[in-house]
Every structure is written in C-alpha cells, then in structure tokens.
Write an enzyme that holds these catalytic residues in place. Structure first.
Site, PDB file in Angstrom:
ATOM      1  N   SER A   1       6.306  -0.004  10.322  1.00 27.60           N
ATOM      2  CA  SER A   1       4.950   0.061   9.796  1.00 27.60           C
ATOM      3  C   SER A   1       4.759   1.446   9.211  1.00 27.60           C
ATOM      4  CB  SER A   1       3.945  -0.150  10.936  1.00 27.60           C
ATOM      5  OG  SER A   1       2.664   0.286  10.546  1.00 27.60           O
TER       6      SER A   1
ATOM      7  N   HIS B   1       9.479  -2.849   3.490  1.00 26.40           N
ATOM      8  CA  HIS B   1       9.143  -2.979   2.063  1.00 26.40           C
ATOM      9  C   HIS B   1      10.409  -3.206   1.245  1.00 26.40           C
ATOM     10  CE1 HIS B   1       5.656  -0.362   3.417  1.00 26.40           C
ATOM     11  NE2 HIS B   1       5.030  -1.366   2.837  1.00 26.40           N
TER      12      HIS B   1
ATOM     13  N   GLU C   1      11.870   0.286   5.504  1.00 29.00           N
ATOM     14  CA  GLU C   1      12.876  -0.773   5.346  1.00 29.00           C
ATOM     15  C   GLU C   1      12.231  -2.162   5.169  1.00 29.00           C
ATOM     16  OE1 GLU C   1      15.974   0.062   4.797  1.00 29.00           O
ATOM     17  OE2 GLU C   1      16.506  -2.056   4.602  1.00 29.00           O
TER      18      GLU C   1
ATOM     19  N   VAL D   1      10.693  -6.646  10.109  1.00 34.14           N
ATOM     20  CA  VAL D   1      11.840  -5.738  10.259  1.00 34.14           C
ATOM     21  C   VAL D   1      11.514  -4.708  11.338  1.00 34.14           C
ATOM     22  CG1 VAL D   1      13.402  -4.134   9.084  1.00 34.14           C
ATOM     23  CG2 VAL D   1      12.416  -6.053   7.821  1.00 34.14           C
TER      24      VAL D   1
ATOM     25  N   LYS E   1       5.367  -9.458   9.661  1.00 33.49           N
ATOM     26  CA  LYS E   1       4.744  -8.589  10.661  1.00 33.49           C
ATOM     27  C   LYS E   1       3.221  -8.784  10.598  1.00 33.49           C
ATOM     28  CE  LYS E   1       3.254  -4.647  10.614  1.00 33.49           C
ATOM     29  NZ  LYS E   1       2.739  -3.312  10.551  1.00 33.49           N
ATOM     30  N   ASP E   2       2.705  -8.889   9.356  1.00 31.00           N
ATOM     31  CA  ASP E   2       1.275  -9.173   9.169  1.00 31.00           C
ATOM     32  C   ASP E   2       1.115 -10.690   9.093  1.00 31.00           C
ATOM     33  OD1 ASP E   2       0.135  -6.398   8.778  1.00 31.00           O
ATOM     34  OD2 ASP E   2       1.718  -6.399   7.294  1.00 31.00           O
TER      35      ASP E   2
ATOM     36  N   ARG F   1       2.190   3.012   9.424  1.00 27.32           N
ATOM     37  CA  ARG F   1       1.367   3.735  10.415  1.00 27.32           C
ATOM     38  C   ARG F   1       2.211   4.362  11.529  1.00 27.32           C
ATOM     39  NH1 ARG F   1      -2.712  -0.421   9.013  1.00 27.32           N
ATOM     40  NH2 ARG F   1      -4.480   0.732   8.178  1.00 27.32           N
TER      41      ARG F   1
ATOM     42  N   MET G   1       0.850  -1.194   0.000  1.00 33.94           N
ATOM     43  CA  MET G   1       0.000   0.000   0.000  1.00 33.94           C
ATOM     44  C   MET G   1       0.888   1.247   0.000  1.00 33.94           C
ATOM     45  SD  MET G   1      -3.446  -1.010   2.020  1.00 33.94           S
ATOM     46  CE  MET G   1      -2.909  -0.723   3.677  1.00 33.94           C
TER      47      MET G   1
HETATM   48  O1  PAF Z   1       0.037  -5.586   3.611  1.00 28.06           O
HETATM   49  C1  PAF Z   1      -0.426  -4.733   2.818  1.00 28.06           C
HETATM   50  O2  PAF Z   1       0.204  -3.727   2.513  1.00 28.06           O
HETATM   51  C2  PAF Z   1      -1.806  -4.946   2.218  1.00 28.06           C
HETATM   52  O3  PAF Z   1      -2.653  -5.576   3.121  1.00 28.06           O
HETATM   53  C3  PAF Z   1      -1.771  -5.706   0.867  1.00 28.06           C
HETATM   54  C4  PAF Z   1      -1.227  -7.117   1.030  1.00 28.06           C
HETATM   55  C5  PAF Z   1      -0.929  -4.941  -0.129  1.00 28.06           C
HETATM   56  C6  PAF Z   1      -3.193  -5.822   0.311  1.00 28.06           C
HETATM   57  O4  PAF Z   1      -3.759  -4.579   0.095  1.00 28.06           O
END
Ligand code: PAF
Length: 296
Positions: free
Chosen positions: A185, A37, A35, A176, A149-150, A187, A30
């Site tokens: 995050s 990503h 770091e 990370v 993390k997710d 956020r 998103m």
């Molecule tokens: O983890 C995320 O950034 C989002 O939930 C994803 C996997 C891109 C889906 O929108």
C-alpha cells in the site's frame, strides 16, 4: 511514453487509438507506485495495445479529517516506473482539470458501499465511483485494472459498470504482499519501523481465520472472533472493522455454506495509519481454497 495533463489531449489520443483498431487499457491510480501498481501495469501491457496509467490523488474520496495533503507523492519516481513497465501514456491531471467546478453530479453505488470501509468512510466510495466513471468517460478503455486489495472498491466499480452499461471489462488483479506478508500500500510509507512490524498483525489475523476454515470451522462469528483477537493482541493496532461477508454482494453471513465464496476483510489503524487487508475463501465440500494474494 508521453505524459498528458489535459483531458482533451488524452481523449483525442485514445479516440485516435481506438479508430486505428487499437485496444486501450486503463490503470487508474493515485501514484506513489509499488509492486502492486506494477502488477496492474504488467497485466494491462499484456492484454492491450495502448496502456494508459492515470495518477490523480482524488480529493473527493478523502474526508476533511483524512490524509489528502499528506498522501505520498513522487511523480519523478512514478514516471520512471511507468516507463520501465512499458506504459504508453501517463495521465497526470491536476484538481482544476478534473473538477473545474464543484460537481453537482456524483455516482453513488447503493448497498455495496454501506458497510466495511463505507461505514467509517461514508463519502469515500462516492468519490471513487465518480472519479472512476470520469476516467472511463475520458479514456474509453476496453479494459480497466484494479487490485483486489481494495476488494470493496473493485466490487463497487464492477457494479457501477454493470448498472450504467459502461463498455469496459473490469479486471481484478491479485493482491500483492511484501515478503513478510504485509499487503502493499502506498500508505505503508507512513509507518515507523516499529509500526511496520506491527502491521503484520493484519495478515496474521487473516491466516488464522483461513487456517480455522481449513480445519473445518464454518461459523462466521467464530472466524470474525479469531481475526479480532489477533489484531487486539497487537498493542500498536486498533481495529476499525473485521467482517466475514459474501464475496459477491458483500452481505453479512452467519455460516459458510458449501459452495459459498467468502470475503474476510478488515481495517485497522497502526498508529495513525489506516490499513486494509482481505482474503477470499472458497468452500467446496471438504475442499477449501484460500486466496491471500501473492508475495513479491
Ligand atoms: O485505488 C485507488 O488508487 C483509487 O481509489 C482510484 C481507483 C485510482 C480512484 O481514485
């Protein structure tokens, strides 16, 4: 790096790449890169010939009371980071491109989405599962990269891929952390300096549970109690949930049996910002291996 906004363009690019025998790796995001990503992009870069990164703040995974409009965005900075990581294609569709009509079809992954984050965000994982399935259908990746993390999201994506026989390897990458231990995050950008300091309560809570397991504690309720106590001790934090579950099917457990892999997961609000964190713990007799991710 090329940037494409349209599904047809991305599909034709990926079709050509696969026809030429090139492996396509997808990193769904998103945006507002950090770091974590970057680490997904690096893993994808090593293992694939073509790396596609999508940036789409997916409205269907936010409830009306959540932060869709406020969600941090900085496409220019993200573009520079993706170039720096050697990404080949940045896919940046808008909502009309991804959802040209209200969808009548959604992907729902049963039991795995009922608890943990799913309990307080009832539609969230349907939104995630549906958009990830669409991104897989558009890109046709050999591999797709998600952060641990997710953790619940990763479990949901693995399960939908298995249940729907989708031809993609789902690669889970380490969580990370910032140097002080706070999980990275997008956020975190919402936090004031005081809240940012308070956010360390989450990793402290996980550390406390992990230390207890290392010291021989095997009772799940006791471990959960340690996590709750640590978060409750932070005045700016309000606990949403803390759970000790089986790391495979996310079901609740009472006791950490030998040979169990356990997930300790929590979510808490720091001020108005909801943050999540987790650790996995493997118990093999007296041997305990804790995975809290990596510090950057
Ligand atoms: O983890 C995320 O950034 C989002 O939930 C994803 C996997 C891109 C889906 O929108």
């Amino acid at each position: 790096m090329i940037t494409v906004n349209h599904i047809a363009q991305l599909r034709s690019f990926c079709d050509d790449a696969r026809r030429a025998g090139r492996r396509v790796g997808l990193v769904p995001t998103m945006g507002y890169f950090h770091e974590g990503h970057r680490s997904l992009m690096r893993a994808a870069r090593v293992e694939n010939d073509v790396v596609v990164v999508s940036i789409f703040v997916n409205p269907t995974q936010f409830s009306p009371s959540e932060d869709l409009d406020a969600y941090p965005r900085d496409l220019e900075r993200d573009d520079a980071i993706a170039r720096d990581e050697g990404v080949d294609v940045l896919f940046t569709p808008d909502t009309a491109e991804m959802y040209p009509r209200p969808p009548l079809t959604t992907v729902h992954v049963g039991d795995l989405t009922a608890e943990l984050c799913g309990a307080s965000r009832p539609y969230h994982f349907d939104g995630v599962a549906t958009v990830v399935t669409k991104l897989f259908a558009i890109t046709g990746p050999c591999r797709a990269y998600f952060g641990r993390k997710d953790y619940q999201q990763l479990a949901v994506v693995r399960r939908l891929v298995a249940d729907l026989d989708l031809p993609v390897d789902v690669v889970g990458c380490p969580l990370v952390r910032e140097p002080d231990g706070v999980a990275m995050s997008s956020r975190n950008a919402y936090l004031s300096a005081e809240e940012r300091a308070a956010a360390t309560a989450l990793v402290r809570a996980l550390d406390r549970a992990a230390e207890a397991v290392r010291a021989g504690e095997r009772d799940a309720a006791t471990l959960r109690g340690l996590v709750v106590a640590e978060v409750d001790g932070e005045p700016l934090a309000t606990l949403d949930y803390a759970e000790v579950v089986d790391a495979g099917d996310l079901s609740r457990i009472d006791h950490l049996e030998d040979s169990t892999d356990v997930l300790v997961a929590l979510a808490a609000r720091i001020g108005k910002t909801r943050l999540i964190d987790n650790a996995t713990i493997e118990v093999r007799g007296a041997q305990v291996r804790v995975d809290l991710g990596v510090r950057s």
